[in-house]
Design a protein around this motif. Structure first.
Motif, PDB file in Angstrom:
ATOM      1  N   SER A 107      50.435  38.519  41.388  1.00  0.00           N
ATOM      2  CA  SER A 107      50.015  39.637  40.555  1.00  0.00           C
ATOM      3  C   SER A 107      51.220  40.173  39.793  1.00  0.00           C
ATOM      4  O   SER A 107      52.322  39.624  39.864  1.00  0.00           O
ATOM      5  CB  SER A 107      49.387  40.731  41.420  1.00  0.00           C
TER       6      SER A 107
ATOM      7  N   ARG B 275      44.096  39.464  44.074  1.00  0.00           N
ATOM      8  CA  ARG B 275      43.017  38.709  44.706  1.00  0.00           C
ATOM      9  C   ARG B 275      43.228  38.702  46.221  1.00  0.00           C
ATOM     10  O   ARG B 275      44.340  38.433  46.691  1.00  0.00           O
ATOM     11  CB  ARG B 275      42.996  37.269  44.202  1.00  0.00           C
ATOM     12  N   GLN B 276      42.151  38.976  46.946  1.00  0.00           N
ATOM     13  CA  GLN B 276      42.178  38.940  48.402  1.00  0.00           C
ATOM     14  C   GLN B 276      40.961  38.142  48.882  1.00  0.00           C
ATOM     15  O   GLN B 276      39.854  38.295  48.339  1.00  0.00           O
ATOM     16  CB  GLN B 276      42.147  40.343  49.010  1.00  0.00           C
TER      17      GLN B 276
ATOM     18  N   ASP C  15      35.754  42.082  40.491  1.00  0.00           N
ATOM     19  CA  ASP C  15      34.965  40.862  40.388  1.00  0.00           C
ATOM     20  C   ASP C  15      35.009  40.121  41.724  1.00  0.00           C
ATOM     21  O   ASP C  15      35.848  40.409  42.586  1.00  0.00           O
ATOM     22  CB  ASP C  15      35.529  39.971  39.268  1.00  0.00           C
ATOM     23  N   ARG C  16      34.071  39.174  41.887  1.00  0.00           N
ATOM     24  CA  ARG C  16      34.080  38.249  43.022  1.00  0.00           C
ATOM     25  C   ARG C  16      34.150  36.837  42.460  1.00  0.00           C
ATOM     26  O   ARG C  16      33.314  36.437  41.655  1.00  0.00           O
ATOM     27  CB  ARG C  16      32.811  38.403  43.862  1.00  0.00           C
ATOM     28  N   LYS C  17      35.152  36.065  42.893  1.00  0.00           N
ATOM     29  CA  LYS C  17      35.311  34.706  42.393  1.00  0.00           C
ATOM     30  C   LYS C  17      35.688  33.767  43.525  1.00  0.00           C
ATOM     31  O   LYS C  17      36.742  33.921  44.155  1.00  0.00           O
ATOM     32  CB  LYS C  17      36.398  34.658  41.302  1.00  0.00           C
TER      33      LYS C  17
ATOM     34  N   GLU D 110      36.717  35.166  46.796  1.00  0.00           N
ATOM     35  CA  GLU D 110      37.814  36.119  46.685  1.00  0.00           C
ATOM     36  C   GLU D 110      37.338  37.400  46.014  1.00  0.00           C
ATOM     37  O   GLU D 110      36.494  37.364  45.116  1.00  0.00           O
ATOM     38  CB  GLU D 110      38.976  35.534  45.879  1.00  0.00           C
ATOM     39  N   ALA D 111      37.897  38.508  46.470  1.00  0.00           N
ATOM     40  CA  ALA D 111      37.626  39.797  45.850  1.00  0.00           C
ATOM     41  C   ALA D 111      38.765  40.114  44.891  1.00  0.00           C
ATOM     42  O   ALA D 111      39.937  40.066  45.275  1.00  0.00           O
ATOM     43  CB  ALA D 111      37.505  40.886  46.910  1.00  0.00           C
ATOM     44  N   VAL D 112      38.415  40.404  43.650  1.00  0.00           N
ATOM     45  CA  VAL D 112      39.417  40.788  42.654  1.00  0.00           C
ATOM     46  C   VAL D 112      39.457  42.316  42.623  1.00  0.00           C
ATOM     47  O   VAL D 112      38.514  42.963  42.173  1.00  0.00           O
ATOM     48  CB  VAL D 112      39.067  40.223  41.265  1.00  0.00           C
TER      49      VAL D 112
END
Length: 760
Positions: free
Chosen positions: A440, A459-460, A379-381, A384-386
C-alpha cells in the motif's frame, strides 16, 4: 675498474629509489602500529647502509688516501647497518606472520655478535684486478649472523603463509629470493656489489604491497568499519537495556491485569481490564517495533500474516487514543463500516502500528477541534477485503514546501513551532515503509492552518465474511467469553522460574498458580545450578539479564555438568525485545524464547508445548478436583549476600523460594495486608510517594502493594550499605547492577524521586 663503476652507479640508483620511498612514506600520517614502526626503521637503516656501502667501496679503492682506522670505522658502520637491516626484516616478518608477537631479548644475540665481530676481529684488504676488496675473519661472523635473520625470516614466512595476506606473502618472498640470489652472486664474484640492491628490493616490495600510501586508505576504511561495528554494538546494547527497563514494569501491570480478568465477575470491570490488556499489547508492540525497527533498522522487518478479530483491533486503536484526545479537549469521531468482515488475515501488529502512528500524530499536532478515524469497506476481490482507512484532523496542517520532508527519517516539520511536541521524527517514515511492505502507500491531503488527512487502501484476507456489526457489541461478546477459554491446569508440572527481580517472580508465580502449578522460584544462576544438582524439572524459565552469572552462562554451566535432562526444556525468559534475540537464544542452546512482560496465553502455549502429558492429563477446568488449591501468603525472604550478589531466598534454602500456603498466624500476606494499620495511603501520599503509580504496578491490589512496601523498606538499609561499599571499592560493574535494581524497585512502590536519582 668497470665492476667498481657499475657497482657505484647501481648503488646510486638504489639510493635514489630509497630516498623517494622515504619522502613519500614519511609525508603521509599513518596509524602508529608495530609494523609501521618497523618499516620506518627499515627505510632509515637501509639508507644508512647504502651510504656507507658506497663509502666503503670508495675508501677501499683509494686506500692510499685514507687511514686504516677510518676505513675500519666506515666498515663497522656498514656491516652493523647491514645486519641491523636484516634483523628488522626478520622482526617485520614476525609481525605479519604472528598476531602481536612478543619481543624476546634472544633475538638480539646474532646482531650483538655481528657488531662485536666487526669491531674486534681481523680486517684485511684483498687486491684484485678490478680493485681492492675488504675481507677477514670479521666478515664470516658478520655475514653469518646477519643471514641467520634472513633465513629465519624465510622459514617463518613459509610456515605461516596461510596467516598472511597472499599479496604481501608473494611480494616479501620474491624480494627475499632476490636478496638470496644477490648474496650467492656476490659470494661467487666478490667485486660485484649487489647485496645492497637486494635490501632495496625488499623495501620497495614491502612499500608497494603492504606499506604504500594506498594502504592508509585501507587502514582508514578498516578503522571506520571498526567504529561502525562498535557503534552498532553500542546501539544493540542500548536497545537491549532500554527494552529491559521499559518492559520489566509492564510485566507487573499486564500480569496483575490478567489476574483481574481471571477473577473479576463484574462485566464493566472485565471490559476495563480487557481494554488494558489490548492497549498494553499494542504498547508492547509499539515499543518493540520502535526500538528494533524504527530507530535502528528502519525498514528491516518481515510482514507476517495471521488471523485477527477486526472489532478487537479497531476497539484497541480507539481505546488507546480516545483518552489522549479527551485530555487535550479534542473531539474524537469514528466512522466505522459495520459491513467489514469480522475476521481478517494480515499483519495486525504492523497494521495497528500504522494507524496508531497516524492517530498519535493527529492528536499531538491538533490543539483544538477534532480527530476522525475512518474504517470503510471499499471492495471485495478474490477472497480479500479492500479497506479504506483514514485519519483526519483539524490541526496545524502542512506547508506545500514541507511535503518532501514528511517521509524523511529523523526529520521534523517546523521544528521551532513544534518544539514542545515530543517525537523522534520517525513516525511518518515508519508508516511509509510499513505500508509499502504491505503493498500500500500513504496519501496526504493538507491545508496549512486548517488540518490534514492521511489515508491508505490496504488488502486483507477474509477469514470469516460475517459482517462485523457494531464493533462495541462484538467486543463485548468477546469479553463475555472471558479468560475461561485460556484455562489450563497442570498440577503435576515441575516448573522452575529464574529471575533476579522479586516482582517478576511474584507475577510469574501468580500466573502459574492459575494453571495449578506450584513453581520453584530462584533468583540467581548459582542457585539454579545448586538446585538442579538435586532436582529435575519439566520446564525451566531462565532469565537472561541477571547480575553475576547471567542466563546464557548459567545454561552453559548446566550443560557442562549434564544437569539438563533430555525431557527438560530450558526457555529463555527476557525483556530484551530486539531483532535477532530469538535466534541468539536458540543458538545458545535454549529450547525456546518467552518475552517479558509475560502474557498468560504465551506462557500457556509454552506449557502445552513442552510439558509432558502426565502433568495435565485428565485435568479439566470444570473439574473441581483439577483446580489448584488457593495459595495465600507473602514471599517470605531474607537477603543473602553471596560473592557480592544480593539474592532473595528463604533462610533454609539459599537462593530458592518455594511458595507454600501460610499458617493462620503468618506475617502480612496477600489476603490480610489490606487490613494492616502499618501503612496509611494518605500519609504515604503526603510523604511524596506516588501511591497511584505504585498501585498500578500491582494491578490495583493494595495487599500486594503493601507487601512490596514492606519488602522494600526491610531491604533498603542493607542495599544502600552494599551500594556504598561497592562505590568505595570502585567495583563499578556490581555498583551499576545494585543501583539498577534500586531504580526499578523504587519505581514499583511509587518512590519516583528515588528511582530518578538511581536512574541518573
Amino acid at each position: 675498474m668497470y665492476a667498481y663503476v657499475l657497482s657505484i652507479k647501481g648503488q646510486i640508483c638504489c639510493m635514489c629509489v630509497l630516498l623517494y620511498i622515504a619522502w613519500t612514506y614519511f609525508l603521509v600520517k599513518r596509524k602508529n602500529t608495530k609494523a609501521h614502526r618497523l618499516f620506518s626503521m627499515m627505510i632509515v637503516v637501509t639508507v644508512i647502509y647504502m651510504v656507507f656501502d658506497m663509502l666503503t667501496v670508495y675508501t677501499i679503492n683509494h686506500v692510499e688516501d685514507f687511514s686504516f682506522t677510518f676505513n675500519h670505522f666506515v666498515h663497522i658502520i656498514y656491516m652493523a647497518a647491514m645486519c641491523t637491516d636484516l634483523y628488522i626484516v626478520y622482526m617485520y616478518i614476525r609481525t605479519l606472520a604472528l598476531d602481536d608477537p612478543p619481543f624476546r631479548k634472544r633475538y638480539l644475540i646474532p646482531l650483538a655478535v655481528a657488531i662485536a665481530g666487526a669491531i674486534f676481529l681481523k680486517f684485511d684488504y684483498v687486491e684484485t684486478p678490478y680493485g681492492n676488496y675488504s675481507w677477514g675473519s670479521y666478515a664470516f661472523v658478520v655475514f653469518a649472523s646477519g643471514y641467520l635473520y634472513f633465513f629465519a625470516g624465510m622459514v617463518l614466512l613459509f610456515r605461516r603463509r596461510k596467516y598472511i595476506e597472499i599479496k604481501s606473502f608473494r611480494a616479501i618472498y620474491m624480494a627475499l629470493l632476490f636478496q638470496l640470489a644477490a648474496v650467492i652472486v656476490q659470494g661467487i664474484f666478490p667485486t660485484i656489489l649487489i647485496s645492497g640492491m637486494g635490501l632495496t628490493v625488499i623495501v620497495v616490495s614491502l612499500f608497494y604491497s603492504v606499506e604504500s600510501p594506498d594502504a592508509i586508505l585501507i587502514e582508514k576504511l578498516a578503522d571506520e568499519r571498526i567504529r561502525a561495528d562498535s557503534a552498532n554494538k553500542a546501539k544493540s546494547m542500548f536497545l537491549a537495556q532500554m527494552s529491559h527497563d521499559i518492559r520489566t514494569p509492564m510485566n507487573a501491570v499486564l500480569g496483575m491485569n490478567e489476574m483481574i480478568l481471571r477473577k473479576a465477575d463484574d462485566p464493566e470491570i472485565l471490559e476495563y481490564a480487557s481494554s488494558v490488556r489490548d492497549s498494553g499489547s499494542i504498547l508492547l508492540s509499539i515499543i518493540n517495533e520502535i526500538l528494533d525497527f524504527s530507530k535502528i533498522e528502519d525498514g528491516k522487518m518481515e510482514i507476517l500474516s495471521v488471523e485477527y478479530d477486526t472489532a478487537r483491533l479497531i476497539a484497541s486503536l480507539i481505546n488507546s487514543v480516545s483518552g489522549r484526545a479527551a485530555s487535550k479537549g479534542l473531539l474524537f469521531y469514528t466512522e466505522i463500516d459495520e459491513t467489514i468482515p469480522c475476521r481478517l488475515r494480515g499483519d495486525d501488529v504492523r497494521f495497528t502500528q500504522v494507524v496508531m502512528n497516524l492517530l498519535t500524530n493527529a492528536v499531538k499536532y491538533t490543539e483544538e477541534g477534532s480527530v476522525t478515524l475512518t474504517f470503510r469497506m471499499e471492495d471485495r476481490k478474490e477472497g480479500e477485503a479492500v479497506l479504506f482507512v483514514s485519519v483526519e484532523d483539524t490541526g496545524i496542517g502542512i506547508r506545500a514546501e514541507d511535503m518532501d520532508k514528511l517521509m524523511a527519517s529523523f526529520s521534523r516539520i517546523e521544528e521551532e513551532r513544534n518544539r514542545h511536541v515530543e517525537g523522534t521524527g520517525l513516525g511518518m517514515s515508519i508508516v511509509d515503509r510499513l505500508l509499502k511492505m504491505m503493498g500500500s502507500s500513504i496519501q496526504v491531503e493538507s491545508e496549512y492552518g486548517k488540518g490534514s488527512k492521511f489515508s491508505f487502501i490496504i488488502r486483507q484476507g477474509i477469514v470469516d465474511d460475517t459482517p462485523m456489526g457494531d464493533y462495541r457489541d462484538s467486543l463485548n461478546r468477546g469479553n463475555a467469553a472471558g479468560p475461561e477459554d485460556m484455562e489450563f491446569y497442570a498440577p503435576e508440572a515441575k516448573v522452575l522460574v529464574v529471575d533476579d527481580n522479586e516482582m517478576n517472580l511474584k507475577v510469574a508465580w501468580n500466573l502459574l498458580k492459575l494453571c495449578g502449578i506450584s513453581p520453584v522460584m530462584v533468583s540467581s544462576g548459582e542457585a539454579v545450578i545448586e538446585d538442579m544438582r538435586k532436582k529435575q524439572y519439566d520446564i525451566v524459565f531462565l532469565d537472561h539479564m541477571m547480575p553475576g552469572m547471567d542466563g546464557i552462562e548459567t545454561l552453559r554451566r548446566l550443560k557442562e555438568e549434564n544437569l539438563v535432562p533430555e525431557h527438560t526444556a530450558v526457555i529463555a525468559l527476557t525483556a530484551n525485545a530486539v531483532v535477532g534475540a530469538r535466534e541468539t537464544y536458540l543458538a545458545e542452546g535454549f529450547a525456546d524464547y518467552l518475552s517479558k512482560p509475560i502474557e498468560v496465553k504465551d506462557m500457556v502455549e509454552k506449557l502445552k508445548q513442552y510439558l509432558p502429558e502426565k502433568a495435565y492429563e485428565n485435568m479439566r477446568g470444570d473439574d473441581p478436583a483439577g483446580k489448584p488449591e488457593t495459595l495465600t501468603g507473602s514471599i517470605e525472604s531474607e537477603q543473602i549476600e553471596s560473592e557480592g550478589i544480593m539474592e532473595f531466598a528463604p533462610a533454609e534454602e539459599d537462593g530458592i523460594m518455594e511458595f507454600e500456603p501460610e499458617e493462620e498466624d503468618s506475617t502480612l500476606g496477600y489476603e490480610d495486608a489490606g487490613n494492616n494499620p502499618e501503612y496509611d495511603l494518605d500519609f504515604l501520599k503526603e510523604s511524596g510517594m506516588d501511591v497511584d503509580a505504585g498501585l498500578s504496578y500491582c494491578g490495583g491490589e493494595q495487599s500486594l502493594y503493601f507487601e512490596m512496601l514492606r519488602d522494600f523498606t526491610i531491604s533498603c538499609k542493607e542495599k544502600l550499605s552494599q551500594a556504598d561499599r561497592l562505590y568505595l571499592d570502585k567495583n563499578w560493574h556490581e555498583y551499576e547492577v545494585a543501583v539498577h535494581a534500586m531504580k526499578s524497585n523504587a519505581k514499583m512502590i511509587g518512590a519516583i524521586s528515588a528511582s530518578e536519582l538511581a536512574k541518573n
